[in-house]
Design a protein around this motif. Sequence first.
Motif, short mmCIF file in Angstrom:
data_model
loop_
_atom_site.label_atom_id
_atom_site.label_comp_id
_atom_site.label_asym_id
_atom_site.label_seq_id
_atom_site.Cartn_x
_atom_site.Cartn_y
_atom_site.Cartn_z
N LYS A 1 0.96 -1.15 -0.04
CA LYS A 1 0.00 0.07 -0.02
C LYS A 1 0.87 1.15 0.04
CE LYS A 1 -0.45 0.42 4.97
NZ LYS A 1 0.16 1.56 5.16
N THR A 2 0.42 2.37 -0.24
CA THR A 2 0.95 3.68 -0.36
C THR A 2 1.05 4.00 1.17
OG1 THR A 2 -1.12 4.75 -0.97
CG2 THR A 2 0.59 4.12 -2.88
N ASN A 3 1.64 5.17 1.27
CA ASN A 3 1.63 5.62 2.71
C ASN A 3 0.24 6.35 3.18
OD1 ASN A 3 4.55 5.02 2.68
ND2 ASN A 3 5.17 6.93 1.80
N ILE A 4 -0.57 5.46 3.54
CA ILE A 4 -1.75 5.72 4.12
C ILE A 4 -2.15 5.02 5.32
CG2 ILE A 4 -2.67 6.89 2.08
CD1 ILE A 4 -4.22 4.28 1.51
N PRO A 5 -2.98 5.28 6.20
CA PRO A 5 -3.43 4.22 7.32
C PRO A 5 -3.94 3.22 6.68
CG PRO A 5 -4.21 6.71 7.51
CD PRO A 5 -3.61 6.55 6.43
N PRO A 6 -3.93 2.00 7.36
CA PRO A 6 -4.56 0.82 6.87
C PRO A 6 -6.10 0.98 6.28
CG PRO A 6 -3.29 0.21 8.76
CD PRO A 6 -3.44 1.67 8.72
N LEU A 7 -6.66 0.21 5.42
CA LEU A 7 -7.84 0.60 5.00
C LEU A 7 -9.01 -0.16 5.77
CD1 LEU A 7 -9.71 2.03 2.64
CD2 LEU A 7 -9.55 -0.30 1.42
N LYS A 8 -9.65 0.61 6.27
CA LYS A 8 -10.95 -0.05 7.35
C LYS A 8 -12.19 -0.16 6.50
CE LYS A 8 -9.27 2.48 11.50
NZ LYS A 8 -9.73 3.43 12.65
N LEU A 9 -12.26 -1.63 6.01
CA LEU A 9 -13.26 -2.08 5.30
C LEU A 9 -14.46 -2.20 6.04
CD1 LEU A 9 -11.26 -4.71 3.15
CD2 LEU A 9 -11.70 -2.12 2.58
N SER A 10 -15.62 -1.49 5.58
CA SER A 10 -16.83 -1.80 6.38
C SER A 10 -17.47 -2.98 5.60
CB SER A 10 -17.77 -0.41 5.95
OG SER A 10 -18.16 -0.12 4.65
N THR A 11 -18.64 -3.31 6.31
CA THR A 11 -19.42 -4.57 5.77
C THR A 11 -19.82 -4.26 4.28
OG1 THR A 11 -19.98 -5.10 8.00
CG2 THR A 11 -21.07 -6.07 6.33
N ASN A 12 -20.52 -3.06 4.25
CA ASN A 12 -21.27 -2.77 3.03
C ASN A 12 -19.99 -2.76 2.08
OD1 ASN A 12 -22.97 -1.73 1.32
ND2 ASN A 12 -21.99 0.38 1.25
N PHE A 13 -18.86 -2.05 2.33
CA PHE A 13 -17.76 -1.71 1.23
C PHE A 13 -17.33 -3.31 0.86
CE2 PHE A 13 -13.28 -2.09 0.21
CZ PHE A 13 -12.87 -0.90 -0.65
N TYR A 14 -17.05 -4.28 1.80
CA TYR A 14 -16.58 -5.57 1.76
C TYR A 14 -17.60 -6.46 0.77
CZ TYR A 14 -14.61 -10.15 3.09
OH TYR A 14 -14.06 -11.38 2.87
N GLU A 15 -18.87 -6.24 1.10
CA GLU A 15 -20.00 -7.10 0.36
C GLU A 15 -20.13 -6.46 -1.05
OE1 GLU A 15 -23.73 -6.26 2.13
OE2 GLU A 15 -23.40 -7.72 3.76
N GLN A 16 -19.78 -5.34 -1.38
CA GLN A 16 -19.76 -4.57 -2.77
C GLN A 16 -18.92 -5.15 -3.60
OE1 GLN A 16 -21.89 -0.70 -3.58
NE2 GLN A 16 -21.57 -0.41 -1.08
N VAL A 17 -17.58 -4.81 -3.02
CA VAL A 17 -16.23 -5.12 -3.75
C VAL A 17 -15.86 -6.79 -3.92
CG1 VAL A 17 -13.87 -4.67 -3.62
CG2 VAL A 17 -15.34 -2.86 -2.89
N PHE A 18 -15.99 -7.44 -2.71
CA PHE A 18 -15.61 -8.68 -2.90
C PHE A 18 -16.58 -9.88 -3.27
CE2 PHE A 18 -12.56 -6.45 0.07
CZ PHE A 18 -11.58 -6.37 -0.79
#
Length: 409
Positions: free
Chosen positions: A93-110
């Motif tokens: 990853k680039t220099n950003i905090p770890p991505l906090k995946l929400s349940t909605n994000f997780y469902e839509q993306v994966f």
Amino acid sequence: MKISFFRKILFIYIFAILFSSLLIWYSQNQLTSYIYSNFLKKQHSSIGTQINSILKFNLFSNSSSQLASQIKNILQAKDVIILESPSFHIISKTNIPPLKLSTNFYEQVFFKNKKIFSLKKDVTIFYNKVDLNNKTLCIISIFKNNKLKNKFLTIILPYQEYMALALIILFIILGITLFISYKIYKNKLEQTTNEDIALIEALAYQAENKESGIEKHLERTKHYIYHLAQHLKKYNKYRKILTQEYIENLVKASIVHDIGKAAVPQNILFKKGKLTEQEFEIIKEHCLYGAKIINIAKTKCPDSLFLKLAMEIILYHHERFDGTGYPKGLKAENIPLSARIMAIVDVYDTMRSKKCYKEPLEHEQCVQYILSERGKHFDPVLVDAFCSIERTFLKISLKFAESRDSLID
């Protein structure tokens, strides 16, 4: 044809312009949205192609930790995160905090395999899956919306210019159409009005048995009515009633005020001596005869303002303000305004004109008589209005005199 008809046409044109503008604006927004959606899909496809190229040629020459930065620089993205599927462990990853995946994000993306969406208002996220060495990598590219929008504007700008041009052309076409329609309508209206007045006058002349000087009498009546009505518009009491349409129809209707005389025997109508009581009762019937004639037309055109005013004038122009007139004995403002105006005009012109049974009176005598009948025969307000423009009446009576000897200055 009525002038109100053109107002309706004008309203329709204005509504059409507003509706068309709204439609074009809505269509432009929809088109912009559609083009932007396609733009994002192409961006997603382009990102996928570039990522595949990077992984194919450069993965083994760089450490995994630097891969996200390399992809970020080539894509000119805000941030890049690379996860390994199915564990979704962040491998770069680039220099950003770890991505906090929400349940909605997780469902839509994966699970729903959504490839493009907004995590925040100011960023757009592209999700690409690539297979490499029997591994599936999930690459999330985050872009600032302002950069995407700037890039998009270079594509959409020509379309926006075309839409704006289409709107301008539409306004011009509607404007030209409205102007041409107005000209055609105005010409037809004037032609129809002139023809109507000519026909009405011809019928009025015939109905009044070709009485000597009747043509000039009707001509003067029109001018008296017009000027008195225009002056009355200055009074708040009558301003709403005396519209231009009302006055135009009032002038036309004045021509037929004595059309009922067609049913009166000529020996009574042109009698030189004093009428008997029985003869006068017959004369009075001309109001009802005239109303019957107009009523035939009114049943076919019930909304006609001209016929409404003609009926009022014919029936009630011999009513008196104190209630002693005929045929109904109406009093004060129960007498229609049109008839109250006609009463003054008719009496003035009759007094000024030479008849088979009398000589014309001087203008000042006529004015004095009308003034003396204020509140008795005539509406006091109308008498005051008449006195304000009595010199105009004199000019009209002289201009349209039957002959030089028929009037007294």
